[in-house]
Design a protein around this motif. Structure first.
Motif, short mmCIF file in Angstrom:
data_model
loop_
_atom_site.label_atom_id
_atom_site.label_comp_id
_atom_site.label_asym_id
_atom_site.label_seq_id
_atom_site.Cartn_x
_atom_site.Cartn_y
_atom_site.Cartn_z
N ARG A 20 0.85 -1.19 0.00
CA ARG A 20 0.00 0.00 0.00
C ARG A 20 0.89 1.24 0.00
O ARG A 20 1.86 1.31 0.77
CB ARG A 20 -0.92 0.01 1.21
N VAL A 21 0.56 2.17 -0.85
CA VAL A 21 1.40 3.36 -1.01
C VAL A 21 0.65 4.56 -0.44
O VAL A 21 -0.50 4.83 -0.83
CB VAL A 21 1.74 3.61 -2.49
N PRO A 22 1.25 5.28 0.49
CA PRO A 22 0.59 6.49 1.02
C PRO A 22 0.60 7.58 -0.04
O PRO A 22 1.39 7.54 -1.01
CB PRO A 22 1.46 6.87 2.22
N PRO A 23 -0.30 8.54 0.07
CA PRO A 23 -0.33 9.63 -0.91
C PRO A 23 1.00 10.37 -0.95
O PRO A 23 1.68 10.53 0.08
CB PRO A 23 -1.46 10.54 -0.40
N ARG A 24 1.36 10.76 -2.18
CA ARG A 24 2.64 11.46 -2.33
C ARG A 24 2.50 12.88 -1.81
O ARG A 24 1.60 13.64 -2.20
CB ARG A 24 3.05 11.46 -3.80
N LEU A 38 7.77 -2.60 4.28
CA LEU A 38 8.32 -3.63 3.39
C LEU A 38 8.22 -5.03 3.98
O LEU A 38 8.20 -6.02 3.24
CB LEU A 38 9.79 -3.30 3.06
N ASP A 39 8.15 -5.13 5.29
CA ASP A 39 8.07 -6.46 5.91
C ASP A 39 6.63 -6.98 5.96
O ASP A 39 6.40 -8.12 6.39
CB ASP A 39 8.67 -6.44 7.32
N GLN A 40 5.67 -6.17 5.52
CA GLN A 40 4.27 -6.59 5.56
C GLN A 40 3.62 -6.31 4.20
O GLN A 40 2.84 -5.36 4.05
CB GLN A 40 3.49 -5.86 6.67
N PRO A 41 3.94 -7.10 3.17
CA PRO A 41 3.30 -6.87 1.86
C PRO A 41 1.82 -7.17 1.92
O PRO A 41 1.37 -8.06 2.65
CB PRO A 41 4.06 -7.84 0.93
N ARG A 102 -12.06 3.28 -12.49
CA ARG A 102 -11.44 3.51 -11.18
C ARG A 102 -9.95 3.21 -11.27
O ARG A 102 -9.53 2.22 -11.87
CB ARG A 102 -12.10 2.63 -10.12
N ARG A 103 -9.15 4.04 -10.62
CA ARG A 103 -7.69 3.91 -10.64
C ARG A 103 -7.15 4.01 -9.22
O ARG A 103 -7.76 4.64 -8.35
CB ARG A 103 -7.05 4.99 -11.50
N ALA A 104 -5.96 3.36 -9.03
CA ALA A 104 -5.31 3.40 -7.73
C ALA A 104 -3.81 3.20 -7.94
O ALA A 104 -3.37 2.63 -8.95
CB ALA A 104 -5.86 2.34 -6.79
N PHE A 105 -3.02 3.67 -6.99
CA PHE A 105 -1.57 3.53 -7.05
C PHE A 105 -1.14 2.51 -6.01
O PHE A 105 -1.54 2.59 -4.83
CB PHE A 105 -0.88 4.87 -6.79
N ILE A 106 -0.34 1.54 -6.42
CA ILE A 106 0.19 0.52 -5.53
C ILE A 106 1.70 0.42 -5.73
O ILE A 106 2.24 0.81 -6.78
CB ILE A 106 -0.46 -0.87 -5.78
N GLY A 107 2.37 -0.10 -4.73
CA GLY A 107 3.80 -0.34 -4.81
C GLY A 107 4.08 -1.79 -5.16
O GLY A 107 3.41 -2.71 -4.67
N VAL A 108 5.06 -2.04 -6.01
CA VAL A 108 5.46 -3.40 -6.42
C VAL A 108 6.95 -3.53 -6.17
O VAL A 108 7.74 -2.65 -6.59
CB VAL A 108 5.12 -3.66 -7.90
N GLY A 109 7.32 -4.61 -5.54
CA GLY A 109 8.74 -4.86 -5.27
C GLY A 109 9.14 -6.24 -5.75
O GLY A 109 8.40 -7.21 -5.60
#
Length: 253
Positions: A20-24, A38-41, A102-109
């Protein structure tokens, strides 16, 4: 099947994590180490990049069933659909869409740094191909505007030909050195390498004197001085001149 309906697979990576990415807060970019947990994807699975026409799709799927979790259509790279973070090369921010607006921003590692590199290269190669296709389409629509190759001489430009060397090479290739001709106009072959010329041997073991030429003359061979050097037969002694009138003067009656 048309090209727009064909879906090609560009890259598959078996292990990725979603965060989950917080708002920029500002325009400086995303930071994952300081702001993501990062330890809780939030989700883990596989990532697959496909291409349909000129659009690439980043799909997050279940490892076992292949069920689609989310996808991010990419029409330009780099762009807002895929952004890299500022403090790591293994993490990206994707803008996912559900197909209903609908759109959303997520983080991918990525677990491995090499997988992140392959992910980046696959997107770069696809949009290089898109750029080439756009340029070819423009040239097909406007063939007169395509750059033409100018082979004419510029002002003051000259060309230099080395004619002396050309004549020298032509003379060496077209005028072979003549061989000397022997007696009677016949060409003499050079002696074999390392050999010595010898005179023909008679059956008795004697040799012809070197000063005597070959007595046989080929038909049509002109007479030369070597043929005239043979001893000529002596001329028959001429009969004493007689006065035919004297015989008539002595005749009686």
């Amino acid at each position: 099947m048309e090209e727009e309906d064909y879906e090609a697979v560009l890259c598959v990576k078996p292990a990725v994590h979603v965060y989950r990415v917080p708002p920029r807060a500002s325009n400086r970019g995303y930071r994952c180490a300081a702001e993501w947990q990062l330890d809780q994807p939030a989700w883990s699975g596989r990532l697959r990049i496909t291409a349909k026409g000129k659009t690439a799709f980043i799909k997050l799927e279940d490892k076992t069933s292949g069920e689609l979790f989310a996808q991010a259509p990419v029409e330009q790279f780099p762009g807002i659909a895929v952004e890299s973070v500022t403090d790591s090369s293994r993490y990206f921010v994707l803008r996912i869409e559900d197909g209903n607006g609908r759109r959303a921003f997520i983080g991918v590692g990525f677990v491995d740094r090499g997988d992140a590199f392959d992910f980046n290269v696959a997107l770069q190669d696809h949009f290089k191909w898109v750029k080439q296709q756009n340029e070819l389409a423009k040239q097909a629509e406007n063939p007169d505007q395509a750059p033409k190759l100018d082979l004419g001489f510029k002002e003051g430009q000259t060309i230099k030909l080395n004619i002396a060397n050309m004549k020298k090479k032509e003379g060496a290739a077209g005028n072979p050195r003549p061989r000397p001709a022997g007696p009677g106009g016949l060409s003499l072959l050079p002696p074999p390498p390392g050999g010595k010329s010898s005179m023909p041997t008679l059956p008795s073991g004697e040799q012809l004197p070197s000063s005597h030429p070959t007595p046989t003359q080929l038909p049509g061979t002109p007479i030369t001085d070597s043929l005239l050097s043979w001893p000529q037969p002596a001329a028959a002694p001429s009969a004493p001149a007689t006065d035919v009138w004297g015989d008539f003067s002595k005749a009686s009656g």
